[in-house]
Motif scaffolding. Structure first.
Motif, PDB file in Angstrom:
ATOM      1  N   SER A   1      39.292  32.585  40.256  1.00 60.02           N
ATOM      2  CA  SER A   1      38.912  32.141  39.059  1.00 60.02           C
ATOM      3  C   SER A   1      39.038  33.894  37.711  1.00 60.02           C
ATOM      4  CB  SER A   1      37.023  32.004  38.930  1.00 60.02           C
ATOM      5  OG  SER A   1      36.260  32.774  39.394  1.00 60.02           O
ATOM      6  N   ARG A   2      38.907  34.899  38.884  1.00 61.12           N
ATOM      7  CA  ARG A   2      38.946  36.575  38.251  1.00 61.12           C
ATOM      8  C   ARG A   2      40.658  36.213  37.684  1.00 61.12           C
ATOM      9  NH1 ARG A   2      35.139  39.168  40.742  1.00 61.12           N
ATOM     10  NH2 ARG A   2      33.342  37.919  40.910  1.00 61.12           N
ATOM     11  N   ILE A   3      41.475  36.182  38.882  1.00 65.19           N
ATOM     12  CA  ILE A   3      42.717  36.385  38.714  1.00 65.19           C
ATOM     13  C   ILE A   3      43.440  35.372  37.447  1.00 65.19           C
ATOM     14  CG2 ILE A   3      44.795  36.168  39.026  1.00 65.19           C
ATOM     15  CD1 ILE A   3      44.293  36.035  42.031  1.00 65.19           C
ATOM     16  N   SER A   4      42.224  34.122  36.771  1.00 70.25           N
ATOM     17  CA  SER A   4      43.311  33.819  36.017  1.00 70.25           C
ATOM     18  C   SER A   4      41.877  33.900  34.270  1.00 70.25           C
ATOM     19  CB  SER A   4      42.865  31.827  35.936  1.00 70.25           C
ATOM     20  OG  SER A   4      40.843  31.621  36.074  1.00 70.25           O
ATOM     21  N   LYS A   5      41.190  34.716  34.878  1.00 68.11           N
ATOM     22  CA  LYS A   5      41.023  35.439  33.182  1.00 68.11           C
ATOM     23  C   LYS A   5      41.991  36.478  33.445  1.00 68.11           C
ATOM     24  CE  LYS A   5      37.038  33.216  32.714  1.00 68.11           C
ATOM     25  NZ  LYS A   5      36.874  32.630  33.202  1.00 68.11           N
ATOM     26  N   ALA A   6      42.466  37.249  33.844  1.00 66.40           N
ATOM     27  CA  ALA A   6      43.241  38.698  33.762  1.00 66.40           C
ATOM     28  C   ALA A   6      44.497  38.067  33.631  1.00 66.40           C
ATOM     29  CB  ALA A   6      42.890  39.714  34.308  1.00 66.40           C
ATOM     30  N   TYR A   7      44.653  36.430  34.326  1.00 68.85           N
ATOM     31  CA  TYR A   7      47.124  36.353  34.308  1.00 68.85           C
ATOM     32  C   TYR A   7      46.833  35.409  33.273  1.00 68.85           C
ATOM     33  CZ  TYR A   7      49.732  33.041  36.429  1.00 68.85           C
ATOM     34  OH  TYR A   7      51.134  31.971  35.990  1.00 68.85           O
ATOM     35  N   LYS A   8      48.376  36.863  32.907  1.00 70.65           N
ATOM     36  CA  LYS A   8      48.912  36.963  32.083  1.00 70.65           C
ATOM     37  C   LYS A   8      47.564  37.236  30.373  1.00 70.65           C
ATOM     38  CE  LYS A   8      52.629  34.196  32.993  1.00 70.65           C
ATOM     39  NZ  LYS A   8      53.346  32.812  33.251  1.00 70.65           N
ATOM     40  N   ASN A   9      47.195  37.632  30.423  1.00 71.12           N
ATOM     41  CA  ASN A   9      46.560  38.465  29.650  1.00 71.12           C
ATOM     42  C   ASN A   9      45.599  39.858  29.491  1.00 71.12           C
ATOM     43  OD1 ASN A   9      43.778  38.349  27.832  1.00 71.12           O
ATOM     44  ND2 ASN A   9      43.021  36.881  29.136  1.00 71.12           N
ATOM     45  N   LYS A  10      46.576  40.589  28.985  1.00 70.90           N
ATOM     46  CA  LYS A  10      45.614  41.927  29.174  1.00 70.90           C
ATOM     47  C   LYS A  10      44.435  42.119  28.728  1.00 70.90           C
ATOM     48  CE  LYS A  10      50.281  44.540  28.991  1.00 70.90           C
ATOM     49  NZ  LYS A  10      51.136  43.657  29.357  1.00 70.90           N
ATOM     50  N   GLU A  11      44.270  41.609  27.826  1.00 73.76           N
ATOM     51  CA  GLU A  11      42.760  41.976  27.509  1.00 73.76           C
ATOM     52  C   GLU A  11      41.882  41.305  28.231  1.00 73.76           C
ATOM     53  OE1 GLU A  11      40.514  42.885  24.993  1.00 73.76           O
ATOM     54  OE2 GLU A  11      42.575  44.183  24.343  1.00 73.76           O
ATOM     55  N   GLY A  12      42.035  39.925  28.444  1.00 72.81           N
ATOM     56  CA  GLY A  12      40.876  39.977  30.124  1.00 72.81           C
ATOM     57  C   GLY A  12      40.754  40.925  31.053  1.00 72.81           C
ATOM     58  N   LEU A  13      41.833  41.829  31.388  1.00 74.43           N
ATOM     59  CA  LEU A  13      42.256  42.305  32.638  1.00 74.43           C
ATOM     60  C   LEU A  13      41.274  43.670  32.402  1.00 74.43           C
ATOM     61  CD1 LEU A  13      43.167  43.784  35.478  1.00 74.43           C
ATOM     62  CD2 LEU A  13      45.404  44.345  33.556  1.00 74.43           C
ATOM     63  N   LYS A  14      41.266  43.838  30.904  1.00 76.37           N
ATOM     64  CA  LYS A  14      40.941  45.417  30.265  1.00 76.37           C
ATOM     65  C   LYS A  14      39.505  45.107  30.501  1.00 76.37           C
ATOM     66  CE  LYS A  14      41.688  48.928  27.083  1.00 76.37           C
ATOM     67  NZ  LYS A  14      42.618  48.335  25.875  1.00 76.37           N
TER      68      LYS A  14
ATOM     69  N   LEU B   1      41.994  44.929  39.975  1.00 76.64           N
ATOM     70  CA  LEU B   1      41.123  44.648  38.779  1.00 76.64           C
ATOM     71  C   LEU B   1      40.555  46.145  38.196  1.00 76.64           C
ATOM     72  CD1 LEU B   1      39.617  41.065  38.930  1.00 76.64           C
ATOM     73  CD2 LEU B   1      41.828  42.207  37.308  1.00 76.64           C
ATOM     74  N   LEU B   2      40.097  47.190  39.429  1.00 84.42           N
ATOM     75  CA  LEU B   2      39.996  47.903  38.928  1.00 84.42           C
ATOM     76  C   LEU B   2      40.415  49.740  39.123  1.00 84.42           C
ATOM     77  CD1 LEU B   2      36.803  50.333  39.834  1.00 84.42           C
ATOM     78  CD2 LEU B   2      37.909  51.084  41.828  1.00 84.42           C
ATOM     79  N   LEU B   3      41.796  49.172  39.075  1.00 88.60           N
ATOM     80  CA  LEU B   3      43.185  50.178  38.694  1.00 88.60           C
ATOM     81  C   LEU B   3      43.298  49.532  37.462  1.00 88.60           C
ATOM     82  CD1 LEU B   3      44.220  50.719  42.103  1.00 88.60           C
ATOM     83  CD2 LEU B   3      42.520  52.423  40.977  1.00 88.60           C
ATOM     84  N   GLY B   4      42.660  48.647  36.849  1.00 87.07           N
ATOM     85  CA  GLY B   4      43.898  48.138  35.714  1.00 87.07           C
ATOM     86  C   GLY B   4      45.159  47.635  35.933  1.00 87.07           C
ATOM     87  N   LYS B   5      45.455  47.081  37.348  1.00 88.15           N
ATOM     88  CA  LYS B   5      46.578  46.678  37.550  1.00 88.15           C
ATOM     89  C   LYS B   5      46.825  44.399  37.646  1.00 88.15           C
ATOM     90  CE  LYS B   5      47.850  50.659  41.006  1.00 88.15           C
ATOM     91  NZ  LYS B   5      48.811  51.127  39.938  1.00 88.15           N
ATOM     92  N   GLU B   6      48.072  44.941  37.053  1.00 92.46           N
ATOM     93  CA  GLU B   6      48.413  43.416  36.513  1.00 92.46           C
ATOM     94  C   GLU B   6      48.638  42.552  37.678  1.00 92.46           C
ATOM     95  OE1 GLU B   6      51.379  42.985  33.660  1.00 92.46           O
ATOM     96  OE2 GLU B   6      52.331  41.850  35.496  1.00 92.46           O
ATOM     97  N   VAL B   7      47.332  41.549  37.853  1.00 93.27           N
ATOM     98  CA  VAL B   7      47.685  40.591  39.223  1.00 93.27           C
ATOM     99  C   VAL B   7      48.289  39.310  39.413  1.00 93.27           C
ATOM    100  CG1 VAL B   7      45.226  41.116  39.251  1.00 93.27           C
ATOM    101  CG2 VAL B   7      45.228  39.528  38.211  1.00 93.27           C
ATOM    102  N   ASP B   8      49.903  39.247  37.721  1.00 97.19           N
ATOM    103  CA  ASP B   8      50.159  38.122  38.163  1.00 97.19           C
ATOM    104  C   ASP B   8      50.933  37.513  39.076  1.00 97.19           C
ATOM    105  OD1 ASP B   8      49.347  38.690  35.463  1.00 97.19           O
ATOM    106  OD2 ASP B   8      51.301  38.737  34.210  1.00 97.19           O
ATOM    107  N   SER B   9      50.888  38.102  39.706  1.00 98.59           N
ATOM    108  CA  SER B   9      52.329  37.754  40.949  1.00 98.59           C
ATOM    109  C   SER B   9      51.106  37.107  42.173  1.00 98.59           C
ATOM    110  CB  SER B   9      53.030  39.178  41.647  1.00 98.59           C
ATOM    111  OG  SER B   9      52.141  39.720  41.546  1.00 98.59           O
TER     112      SER B   9
END
Lengths: 212, 510
Positions: free
Chosen positions: B157-170, B212-220
């Protein structure tokens, strides 16, 4: 008929050997193969499906019952063909791309088979193109999609959109399911039907196809 | 429009605006202000506690009064406040689960005034320790809930909040950075340590928490084959990651072994030194929402992760609870009913947490209230008061346990060894450490003959982070250690389904 009731009970208990024997016997007695299917094998799967829905039995019991049903079906198939049997409908089903979850989809397959449908299992990690292609080539009544991850379920929308753009002689109804899926998600992406479990999936399909 | 002023805030915003009639909890969450609401805003967990400094609000009802019976009237539940007029509130730091002071300084010891923070960055819990770098003394620490919990309880569920979503990741990055910054400042303040004296930070987290801490994309990591490109991280300055500008410390991030087997596991290997052992066959299990399993043999080592699901953390269980005060953590069948123990002895019980669930299942299996295949005579079993366990809950637990058991079986198979050939079974993680040997055996996770081989290692991720702070050249040593550990993806194994189905029953493997 007593023997058909017995078949249904043995399917429910997953006794494959007994089911095979009883199916053979009932055919020898001259019972109509369609009755063996509907009042024997299908009944048994319906009952186990109902119990599964209520959590009374779990995945292993369903799979054992399905194996018994399948072995009975092997014997019955040639006889059904001779008796001009027509499947209740045809379903093409798969787990969407990026997702490898297999078990839930397999149980849905077995429930459909157990309910007298023809099932084409597209497998796991199935691309949008493959879904559309199967809708074209197999001409199914139902296209079933499964996803177990919130990150992969979003593809269902893309597949439905693509299906609507594709011109087909018969557009199949779309059924979706999987742990993260809800009715409201199904409504949102305009899927025709959603089922929370494998047994209900068959009910939903029958309702949408208007068959008893 | 009403204005809410927040004192002692744990983020930059001090004033926020909302509409009349809105729930305070929702307004706080919408504005990115972390407030734990574990029950989802249902007036049950009492974790969204706030203090009213000024202003009138809606009244307490009986449910809220029951939860807050030990508090004065100015303490309220944010989920039960519907805004009427301007408010000034204080948010108590109730995200802290436990706060401990540790070793006192030995007067004979000479310590340099150089300090570091060791962090175990878990999906549910974040543990932080303040360490003196020259002596290795632990001065102080905090265990806190991971504030990302308000975005979802498990990794997916954390991944899906940041998935293809830079705002969410931030946003995910900023809430965890903010927790760490504040906790660091609080601990330094308490121990009178200046910002100049903070030299090092070591962070061990699972793959997703690290990214997530480093603000790196988790899409893969969101879809098969669940790859992550960057596994080894350079030592960075704290400012580069986004820690407070006032810090000037070097940050070491534990390397990822592969896919979901992350830095917490490499820290665990480093802490326990099991990779240096060249004589024994060792099974290493970190039980949690994401179960990690490794088998180390003198010749080869493999590590895997398995999505055991959140049932072990009490999530998706009808009366489940995280391990918070009031949760049932221990359970014994006395022949007629269950004798229970809750965390901090808070009564009545508010729910049942992971360790309680393991013990309940184990006791119910022994008492034949639950059959080996998970069947129950009744639709639910009453544990205590209004805490019950339903057949649906048993099924959830079975699936989680089966995932873990399947992982172990497949790894054993991969290495061509049997349970009998294992010399040691190491149970790591603070959750695992609280599980009794008996429940591990009765539920069928491990065969009975493994009893004597089980070792509880505690929070090895945190231990590894601490060790890396005080040892010289730890980065190279760790990278050298883990380079021979291979990641083994379980889900693609052709035997997965067959073994999984067999593992669903509460029977121990052979």
């Amino acid at each position: 008929m007593e023997i058909l009731k017995e078949i249904s009970e043995k399917v429910e208990k997953g006794k494959a050997q007994d089911v095979k024997l009883l199916v053979t016997q009932s055919l020898e007695q001259g019972i109509n193969p369609q009755d063996v299917l509907n009042q024997g094998l299908v009944k048994g799967m319906e009952k186990i499906g109902e119990k599964f829905k209520n959590n009374e039995v779990f995945i292993p019991e369903v799979l054992i019952a399905a194996r018994a049903m399948k072995q009975g079906m092997e014997i019955l198939k040639p006889h059904l063909a001779k008796s001009n049997f027509k499947a209740k409908g045809k379903i093409c089903i798969g787990t969407v791309k990026g997702d490898l979850h297999d078990i839930g989809k397999n149980i849905v397959c077995m429930m459909f088979e157990g309910a007298g449908f023809e099932v084409v299992d597209l497998g796991i990690d199935v691309s949008k193109e493959k879904f559309i292609e199967s809708a074209k080539n197999e001409k199914p009544d139902i296209l079933g999609m499964s996803a177990l991850l919130t990150t992969t379920m979003i593809q269902m929308k893309e597949i439905i959109d693509e299906l609507n753009r594709t011109s087909l002689p018969k557009r199949p109804i779309v059924l979706i399911g999987g742990a993260p899926i809800t009715q409201s998600y199904a409504d949102e992406i305009k899927a025709d039907g959603y089922a929370p479990d494998a047994a209900s999936a068959v009910d939903v399909a029958k309702r949408l196809l208007k068959i008893a | 429009m009403v204005k809410i002023k927040i004192k002692n805030l744990f983020s930059e915003k001090k004033e926020i605006y909302a509409n009349e009639g809105e729930s305070l909890l929702e307004v706080l969450q919408r504005n990115g202000i972390f407030i734990p609401a574990l029950c989802g805003g249902n007036k049950r967990c009492g974790k969204c506690l706030i203090k009213i400094i000024e202003g009138k609000t809606s009244f307490q009802d009986t449910e809220e009064k029951r939860v807050l019976s030990n508090y004065s009237d100015d303490f309220r539940l944010a989920c039960n406040i519907f805004l009427k007029e301007d408010l000034t509130i204080e948010i108590p730091q109730n995200f802290i689960i436990s706060e401990k002071s540790f070793q006192e300084k030995d007067s004979s010891l000479t310590e340099k005034r150089e300090y570091g923070f060791a962090v175990d960055l878990g999906t549910t819990t974040v543990s932080i320790r303040l360490v003196n770098l020259s002596s290795g003394r632990i001065l102080s620490g905090i265990n806190s809930l991971n504030p990302q919990i308000s975005f979802g309880q498990d990794i997916v569920s954390r991944i899906s909040k940041a998935y293809k979503n830079k705002e969410g990741l931030k946003r995910l990055q900023s809430v965890i950075l903010s927790l760490l910054n504040n906790s660091f400042l609080m601990l330094m303040n308490r121990e009178n340590i200046t910002q100049k004296e903070l030299k090092k930070i070591a962070i061990a987290g699972n793959t997703v928490m690290t990214y997530l801490l480093l603000g790196k994309e988790v899409d893969s990591l969101a879809v098969y084959p669940f790859d992550c490109k960057e596994k080894i991280f350079q030592i960075l300055n704290s400012k580069e990651i986004g820690f407070s500008e006032s810090f000037d410390a070097s940050v070491y991030i534990f390397p990822i072994i592969g896919s979901f087997v992350g830095g917490d596991i490499s820290a665990g290997f480093y802490a326990t030194d099991i990779l240096k052992n060249k004589k024994e066959n060792i099974l290493f299990i970190d039980i949690g929402t994401n179960g990690e399993i490794a088998i180390i043999t003198p010749e080869k080592s493999f590590a895997s992760s398995t999505a055991a699901g959140p049932a072990f953390e009490g999530v998706n269980i009808s009366c489940g609870s995280l391990a918070i005060p009031g949760a049932i953590m221990s359970c014994k069948w006395n022949g007629e009913s269950f004798d229970i123990e809750t965390i901090d002895k808070v009564m009545p019980p508010s729910g049942i947490c992971g360790t309680g669930i393991f013990e309940f299942i184990s006791e119910a299996l022994k008492a034949k209230l639950i059959e080996t295949n998970g069947e129950m005579k009744e639709k639910e079993i009453r544990i205590k008061e209004n805490i019950t366990f339903s057949i649906q809950d048993v099924r959830e637990f079975q699936l989680g346990l089966a995932a873990l058991k399947t992982g172990i079986s497949l790894l054993l198979k991969k290495l061509k060894i049997s349970f009998k050939e294992l010399d040691r079974v190491i149970i790591s993680g603070s959750f695992g450490s609280n599980l009794k040997i008996e429940s591990l055996i009765t539920t069928g996770l491990l065969p009975a003959f493994c009893k004597e081989k089980i070792i509880y290692a505690g929070n090895t991720s945190l231990q590894g982070a601490i060790k890396s702070l005080i040892k010289e050249n730890s980065k190279n040593e760790i990278e050298d250690l883990i380079k021979d550990v291979k990641h083994f993806p379980l889900s693609t194994d052709e035997n997965f389904q067959e073994i999984f189905i067999e593992a669903i029953n509460f029977k121990s493997p052979e």
